[in-house]
Design a protein around this motif. Structure first.
Motif, PDB file in Angstrom:
ATOM      1  N   PHE A  54       0.952  -1.053  -0.136  1.00  0.00           N
ATOM      2  CA  PHE A  54      -0.068  -0.084  -0.196  1.00  0.00           C
ATOM      3  C   PHE A  54       0.659   1.317  -0.200  1.00  0.00           C
ATOM      4  O   PHE A  54       1.437   1.531   1.016  1.00  0.00           O
ATOM      5  CB  PHE A  54      -0.825   0.286   1.146  1.00  0.00           C
ATOM      6  CG  PHE A  54      -2.380  -1.114   1.083  1.00  0.00           C
ATOM      7  CD1 PHE A  54      -3.134  -0.189   0.145  1.00  0.00           C
ATOM      8  CD2 PHE A  54      -1.812  -1.852   2.036  1.00  0.00           C
ATOM      9  CE1 PHE A  54      -4.099  -1.071   0.235  1.00  0.00           C
ATOM     10  CE2 PHE A  54      -3.411  -2.930   1.691  1.00  0.00           C
ATOM     11  CZ  PHE A  54      -4.231  -2.393   1.252  1.00  0.00           C
ATOM     12  N   THR A  55       1.232   1.996  -1.152  1.00  0.00           N
ATOM     13  CA  THR A  55       2.110   2.709  -1.159  1.00  0.00           C
ATOM     14  C   THR A  55       2.052   3.677  -2.025  1.00  0.00           C
ATOM     15  O   THR A  55       0.436   4.355  -1.247  1.00  0.00           O
ATOM     16  CB  THR A  55       3.503   2.530  -2.114  1.00  0.00           C
ATOM     17  OG1 THR A  55       3.434   1.660  -3.013  1.00  0.00           O
ATOM     18  CG2 THR A  55       4.125   1.250  -0.997  1.00  0.00           C
ATOM     19  N   VAL A  56       2.895   4.145  -2.926  1.00  0.00           N
ATOM     20  CA  VAL A  56       1.844   5.396  -3.687  1.00  0.00           C
ATOM     21  C   VAL A  56       2.337   4.730  -5.496  1.00  0.00           C
ATOM     22  O   VAL A  56       2.759   3.893  -5.982  1.00  0.00           O
ATOM     23  CB  VAL A  56       2.708   6.948  -4.137  1.00  0.00           C
ATOM     24  CG1 VAL A  56       2.358   7.250  -2.833  1.00  0.00           C
ATOM     25  CG2 VAL A  56       4.322   6.348  -3.929  1.00  0.00           C
ATOM     26  N   PRO A  57       1.137   4.394  -6.458  1.00  0.00           N
ATOM     27  CA  PRO A  57       1.047   5.135  -8.467  1.00  0.00           C
ATOM     28  C   PRO A  57       2.246   4.683  -8.204  1.00  0.00           C
ATOM     29  O   PRO A  57       2.506   3.147  -8.726  1.00  0.00           O
ATOM     30  CB  PRO A  57      -0.051   5.441  -8.547  1.00  0.00           C
ATOM     31  CG  PRO A  57      -0.989   5.966  -7.612  1.00  0.00           C
ATOM     32  CD  PRO A  57      -0.273   5.974  -6.186  1.00  0.00           C
ATOM     33  N   ASP A  58       3.655   5.612  -8.879  1.00  0.00           N
ATOM     34  CA  ASP A  58       4.631   5.587  -9.442  1.00  0.00           C
ATOM     35  C   ASP A  58       5.873   3.959  -8.049  1.00  0.00           C
ATOM     36  O   ASP A  58       6.821   4.363  -9.330  1.00  0.00           O
ATOM     37  CB  ASP A  58       5.433   6.508  -8.615  1.00  0.00           C
ATOM     38  CG  ASP A  58       4.950   7.883  -9.581  1.00  0.00           C
ATOM     39  OD1 ASP A  58       3.886   7.396 -10.724  1.00  0.00           O
ATOM     40  OD2 ASP A  58       4.999   8.876  -9.864  1.00  0.00           O
ATOM     41  N   ALA A  59       5.389   3.820  -7.194  1.00  0.00           N
ATOM     42  CA  ALA A  59       6.732   2.853  -6.543  1.00  0.00           C
ATOM     43  C   ALA A  59       5.972   1.929  -6.910  1.00  0.00           C
ATOM     44  O   ALA A  59       6.549   0.467  -6.836  1.00  0.00           O
ATOM     45  CB  ALA A  59       5.620   3.610  -5.051  1.00  0.00           C
ATOM     46  N   HIS A  73       4.717 -13.899  -3.182  1.00  0.00           N
ATOM     47  CA  HIS A  73       4.158 -13.334  -3.551  1.00  0.00           C
ATOM     48  C   HIS A  73       3.445 -12.178  -3.369  1.00  0.00           C
ATOM     49  O   HIS A  73       3.976 -12.141  -2.269  1.00  0.00           O
ATOM     50  CB  HIS A  73       2.875 -14.630  -3.378  1.00  0.00           C
ATOM     51  CG  HIS A  73       2.537 -16.044  -3.157  1.00  0.00           C
ATOM     52  ND1 HIS A  73       2.801 -16.251  -4.178  1.00  0.00           N
ATOM     53  CD2 HIS A  73       3.734 -16.841  -2.098  1.00  0.00           C
ATOM     54  CE1 HIS A  73       3.005 -18.253  -3.931  1.00  0.00           C
ATOM     55  NE2 HIS A  73       3.471 -18.215  -2.943  1.00  0.00           N
ATOM     56  N   ALA A  74       2.285 -11.304  -3.859  1.00  0.00           N
ATOM     57  CA  ALA A  74       2.191  -9.631  -3.602  1.00  0.00           C
ATOM     58  C   ALA A  74       0.879  -9.393  -3.783  1.00  0.00           C
ATOM     59  O   ALA A  74       0.087 -10.501  -4.327  1.00  0.00           O
ATOM     60  CB  ALA A  74       2.917  -9.476  -4.619  1.00  0.00           C
ATOM     61  N   VAL A  75      -0.192  -9.129  -2.636  1.00  0.00           N
ATOM     62  CA  VAL A  75      -1.524  -8.228  -2.582  1.00  0.00           C
ATOM     63  C   VAL A  75      -1.581  -7.224  -2.316  1.00  0.00           C
ATOM     64  O   VAL A  75      -0.152  -6.374  -2.274  1.00  0.00           O
ATOM     65  CB  VAL A  75      -1.380  -9.269  -1.069  1.00  0.00           C
ATOM     66  CG1 VAL A  75      -3.350  -8.757  -0.646  1.00  0.00           C
ATOM     67  CG2 VAL A  75      -2.075 -10.626  -1.037  1.00  0.00           C
ATOM     68  N   VAL A  76      -1.619  -6.400  -3.450  1.00  0.00           N
ATOM     69  CA  VAL A  76      -1.167  -5.151  -3.579  1.00  0.00           C
ATOM     70  C   VAL A  76      -3.007  -4.579  -3.595  1.00  0.00           C
ATOM     71  O   VAL A  76      -3.022  -5.297  -4.272  1.00  0.00           O
ATOM     72  CB  VAL A  76      -1.244  -4.968  -5.348  1.00  0.00           C
ATOM     73  CG1 VAL A  76      -0.859  -3.968  -5.475  1.00  0.00           C
ATOM     74  CG2 VAL A  76       0.018  -6.075  -4.666  1.00  0.00           C
ATOM     75  N   GLY A  77      -2.675  -3.156  -2.997  1.00  0.00           N
ATOM     76  CA  GLY A  77      -4.154  -1.964  -2.946  1.00  0.00           C
ATOM     77  C   GLY A  77      -3.701  -1.198  -3.995  1.00  0.00           C
ATOM     78  O   GLY A  77      -4.716  -0.131  -3.485  1.00  0.00           O
ATOM     79  N   THR A  78      -2.202  -0.477  -3.610  1.00  0.00           N
ATOM     80  CA  THR A  78      -2.334   0.671  -4.395  1.00  0.00           C
ATOM     81  C   THR A  78      -2.478   0.811  -5.774  1.00  0.00           C
ATOM     82  O   THR A  78      -2.950  -0.197  -6.411  1.00  0.00           O
ATOM     83  CB  THR A  78      -0.672   0.854  -4.583  1.00  0.00           C
ATOM     84  OG1 THR A  78       0.281   0.464  -3.239  1.00  0.00           O
ATOM     85  CG2 THR A  78      -0.280   2.073  -4.575  1.00  0.00           C
TER      86      THR A  78
END
Ligand code: NDP
Ligand SMILES: O=C(O)C1=N[C@H](C(=O)O)C[C@H](O)C1
Length: 248
Positions: A54-59, A73-78
């Motif tokens: 949960f970071t920023v769109p550019d990262a 594995h990755a779980v992404v909310g960004t």
């Protein structure tokens, strides 16, 4: 008995990341292996099996690629995912076929249901618009959830052969009719006191249907994030949307 899953949180100092750290620490079957924020070297992600971003769109793309290249594995909310960025994740997963990535614009179960209901209802109404309302510290507009909701509604309208929604506007101030997402206007409100809210407005002659979801606290996203963490391990490849882990 379920094995403990080691989890690294990226964006751990942020509003969502800090809540995810608390939720992981409170879950008996999960272990918080590492916390990362801006400027930190992700390294081996503390030997985690799952990284939550949960970071920023550019990262976020760089973080996901870092994880996938290491078989994490990755779980992404960004938010801020374009087709090109999703394709880059797909390409990386080609080189790591046992790894799973879940990218979801919204982990609140009510928001996932709202998207589902909106897509279901869209073909029955002449007019369709989306209003999203958020805290004023949000950096992107419209919200990823609102864009996804509008895309799903537009897809349903196209499949049903619906014409463009009626709109006699010939002159307006810039922005007055919102952003055009595949023909569905999306309006963004930023207001102190709010967290995350969405209203789907549908109308035909003589009736309207409003579908509204409210997240009053970021704790509302946590059951969905934990479902993602527990399921992504057994779902190699790219999954977009939590609905795929909810039998919806
Ligand atoms: N899918 C969902 O259910 C939800 C998604 N979101 C989305 O999640 C994202 C984060 O939201 P929110 O927590 O409110 O935002 P915050 O700004 O509170 O948190 C983001 C955190 O990430 C940090 N950060 C920035 N760049 C990097 C980097 N390269 N590596 C590691 N950390 C970094 C920020 O540090 P710094 O502040 O110092 O820049 C900050 O601590 C947004 O895109 C938002 O739309 C939000 C809620 C729910
Ligand atoms: O930034 C937020 O707060 C949120 N972002 C996500 C989005 O853009 O859809 C999810 C939720 O709306 C909260």
């Amino acid at each position: 008995m379920r094995m403990t899953i080691r989890v690294a949180v990226i964006g751990a100092a942020g509003r969502m990341g800090s809540e995810v750290c608390r939720a992981v620490e409170a879950a008996g079957d999960l272990e918080l292996a590492g916390r990362y924020d801006v400027g930190d070297d992700l390294g081996d992600l503390a030997g985690a099996q799952v990284a939550v971003d949960f970071t920023v769109p550019d990262a976020t793309l760089g973080n996901v690629l870092h994880a996938v290249e290491r078989g994490v594995h990755a779980v992404v909310g960004t938010t801020g995912w374009s087709d090109e960025r999703l394709a880059a994740v797909g390409d990386a997963l080609g080189g790591s076929p046992a790894t799973g990535v879940l990218i979801a614009p919204n982990f609140a179960l009510g928001a996932v249901l709202t998207m589902k209901f909106a897509a279901e209802a869209a073909r029955f109404y002449e007019s369709a618009e989306v209003v999203e309302l958020h805290h004023p510290d949000k950096v992107d507009a419209p919200s990823g959830t609102a864009v996804r909701t509008a895309q799903l509604m537009a897809e349903a309208r196209r499949a049903a052969g619906l014409p463009e929604a009626p709109d006699a506007t010939t002159s307006s101030l810039p922005g007055a009719r919102g952003a055009d997402v595949e023909g569905v206007p999306v309006h963004a409100v930023r207001l102190r006191g709010l967290v995350a809210h969405e209203e789907v407005l549908l109308g035909s002659v003589g009736e309207t249907l409003t579908i509204r979801h409210d997240s009053f606290d970021r704790v509302s996203f946590m059951p969905g994030v934990l479902i993602g963490v527990r399921n992504v391990v057994g779902h190699p490849g790219l999954t977009v949307g939590l609905e795929h882990f909810l039998d919806l």
